[in-house]
Enzyme design. Structure first.
Site, short mmCIF file in Angstrom:
data_model
loop_
_atom_site.label_atom_id
_atom_site.label_comp_id
_atom_site.label_asym_id
_atom_site.label_seq_id
_atom_site.Cartn_x
_atom_site.Cartn_y
_atom_site.Cartn_z
N ASP A 10 0.88 -1.17 0.00
CA ASP A 10 0.00 0.00 0.00
C ASP A 10 0.92 1.22 0.00
O ASP A 10 2.14 1.10 0.16
CB ASP A 10 -0.90 -0.01 1.26
CG ASP A 10 -1.84 1.18 1.30
OD1 ASP A 10 -2.40 1.54 0.26
OD2 ASP A 10 -2.00 1.78 2.39
N SER A 11 0.32 2.40 -0.12
CA SER A 11 1.11 3.63 -0.05
C SER A 11 1.59 3.91 1.38
O SER A 11 2.43 4.78 1.57
CB SER A 11 0.25 4.80 -0.53
OG SER A 11 -0.91 4.88 0.29
N TYR A 42 -1.07 8.12 -2.72
CA TYR A 42 -1.28 7.71 -4.10
C TYR A 42 -2.53 8.40 -4.68
O TYR A 42 -2.60 8.67 -5.86
CB TYR A 42 -1.53 6.20 -4.19
CG TYR A 42 -0.33 5.28 -4.12
CD1 TYR A 42 0.97 5.76 -4.10
CD2 TYR A 42 -0.52 3.90 -4.08
CE1 TYR A 42 2.05 4.89 -4.04
CE2 TYR A 42 0.55 3.02 -4.04
CZ TYR A 42 1.83 3.51 -4.01
OH TYR A 42 2.89 2.64 -3.97
N GLY A 43 -3.51 8.63 -3.82
CA GLY A 43 -4.85 9.06 -4.27
C GLY A 43 -4.88 10.18 -5.29
O GLY A 43 -5.55 10.07 -6.31
N CYS A 73 -4.55 -1.86 -1.63
CA CYS A 73 -4.74 -0.45 -1.90
C CYS A 73 -5.70 -0.34 -3.08
O CYS A 73 -5.41 -0.88 -4.17
CB CYS A 73 -3.39 0.17 -2.26
SG CYS A 73 -3.50 1.88 -2.81
N ASN A 74 -6.82 0.32 -2.87
CA ASN A 74 -7.80 0.47 -3.95
C ASN A 74 -7.24 1.32 -5.09
O ASN A 74 -7.51 1.05 -6.26
CB ASN A 74 -9.07 1.12 -3.41
CG ASN A 74 -9.82 0.22 -2.45
OD1 ASN A 74 -10.77 -0.43 -2.82
ND2 ASN A 74 -9.38 0.17 -1.19
N THR A 75 -6.46 2.35 -4.73
CA THR A 75 -5.94 3.27 -5.75
C THR A 75 -4.95 2.56 -6.66
O THR A 75 -5.00 2.70 -7.89
CB THR A 75 -5.26 4.48 -5.07
OG1 THR A 75 -6.10 4.97 -4.03
CG2 THR A 75 -4.97 5.58 -6.06
N CYS A 183 -11.07 2.78 0.62
CA CYS A 183 -9.63 3.05 0.72
C CYS A 183 -9.18 2.34 1.98
O CYS A 183 -9.83 2.47 3.03
CB CYS A 183 -9.39 4.56 0.82
SG CYS A 183 -7.73 5.02 1.37
N THR A 184 -8.09 1.59 1.88
CA THR A 184 -7.71 0.76 3.04
C THR A 184 -7.34 1.60 4.27
O THR A 184 -7.50 1.14 5.40
CB THR A 184 -6.56 -0.19 2.66
OG1 THR A 184 -5.53 0.55 2.00
CG2 THR A 184 -7.05 -1.29 1.75
N HIS A 185 -6.88 2.82 4.03
CA HIS A 185 -6.60 3.70 5.18
C HIS A 185 -7.86 3.94 6.02
O HIS A 185 -7.81 4.07 7.23
CB HIS A 185 -6.05 5.05 4.71
CG HIS A 185 -4.59 5.04 4.41
ND1 HIS A 185 -4.06 4.45 3.28
CD2 HIS A 185 -3.53 5.54 5.09
CE1 HIS A 185 -2.74 4.60 3.29
NE2 HIS A 185 -2.39 5.25 4.38
N1 DGL Z 1 -4.77 3.12 0.93
C1 DGL Z 1 -4.96 3.61 -0.40
C2 DGL Z 1 -6.24 3.03 -1.01
O1 DGL Z 1 -6.74 2.00 -0.58
C3 DGL Z 1 -4.97 5.09 -0.63
C4 DGL Z 1 -4.23 6.04 0.21
C5 DGL Z 1 -3.45 7.05 -0.60
O2 DGL Z 1 -4.03 8.04 -1.13
O3 DGL Z 1 -2.25 6.83 -0.75
O4 DGL Z 1 -6.76 3.58 -1.94
#
Ligand code: DGL
Length: 261
Positions: A10-11, A42-43, A73-75, A183-185
């Protein structure tokens, strides 16, 4: 049986929500977690840039001899999952916001999708909306600043509560009864969301993704022997101490034993 580790990336700390589920379900699997904090977030980045990072991260994970990669990470999944599958010889498990389960359980058929811009703009998500979104009112909410709050270890603070309130109040007042953590965060903000909006259901796909990863391991004969120790290695592209501190704040203290210095 295959004792090699599973790679997860992930990021930043977000993918730890998937890692946590994976460790609960399969404590004997060795894991290598790559936090690409030097390139967080990443977003807001263009998809091509996120794809480039995903390739660099996977190259590094393969150097650690991983047998499967979970793109936690979804992104990054939105930007790169198809290309990664084509380019590398290991199986991949990616993520997409859980619109399908949300639609199935929303009494008002009105759901709020909390995800990054990169995810909401991606083709993967539009396909999910086309496939499962019919007849449902969907509010796409980019939630600016939310991933940063989590990455800085600020879950459970007044600032976090105010940020989720700002992001979700318009949709909830308009009748949204279900919030998808796309988003996993954001999985780490679930208690703040619950406290602000007690009547709203939360959909988090972290555990489903962990189950899918185990299913793919089983299908490919890649499961670790059940007596394995299941260590965790960390690779952090940015400030390692800061990352470990946020991990600790998120309750991952015991997982730090055995991490690569
Ligand atoms: N955790 C990332 C996701 O699932 C995004 C966080 C980011 O913007 O880096 O999309």
């Amino acid at each position: 049986m295959d004792p090699r580790p599973v790679g997860i990336f992930d990021s930043g700390v977000g993918g730890l929500s998937v890692l946590r589920a994976l460790r609960q379900l399969a404590p004997h699997e060795r894991l290598v977690y790559f936090a690409d904090t030097a390139f967080f977030p990443y977003g807001p980045r263009p998809a091509a840039e996120v794809r480039k990072r995903a390739f660099a991260v996977v190259h590094r994970l393969l150097a650690s001899d991983v047998k499967l990669v979970v793109v936690a990470c979804n992104t990054a999944s939105a930007a790169a999952i198809a290309d990664l599958r084509e380019a590398f010889p290991v199986p991949f498990v990616g993520m997409v916001p859980g619109l399908k389960p949300a639609v199935g359980s929303s009494p008002n058929r009105h759901v709020a999708i909390l995800a990054t811009e990169g995810t909401l703009d991606g083709e993967l998500y539009s396909r999910v909306v086309d496939d499962f979104g019919r007849g449902t009112l969907i509010d796409n909410i980019p939630g600016p600043g939310l991933a940063e709050l989590v990455e800085h270890g600020s879950c459970g603070t007044d600032a976090a509560r105010a940020a989720v309130r700002r992001a979700l109040a318009p949709a909830v007042s308009a009748g949204a009864d279900t919030v998808v953590l796309g988003c996993t965060h954001y999985a780490f903000l679930a208690p703040d969301i619950r406290a602000e909006f007690p009547g709203v259901a939360i959909v988090d796909t972290g555990e489903a993704v962990a189950r899918r990863a185990l299913q793919v391991l089983a299908e490919n004969g890649l499961e670790a022997p059940s007596h394995s120790a299941g260590e965790l290695d960390l690779i952090v592209s940015g400030d390692r101490d800061r990352f470990r501190e946020t991990m600790r704040r998120l309750g991952f203290a015991s997982d730090l034993t055995g991490a690569t210095p």
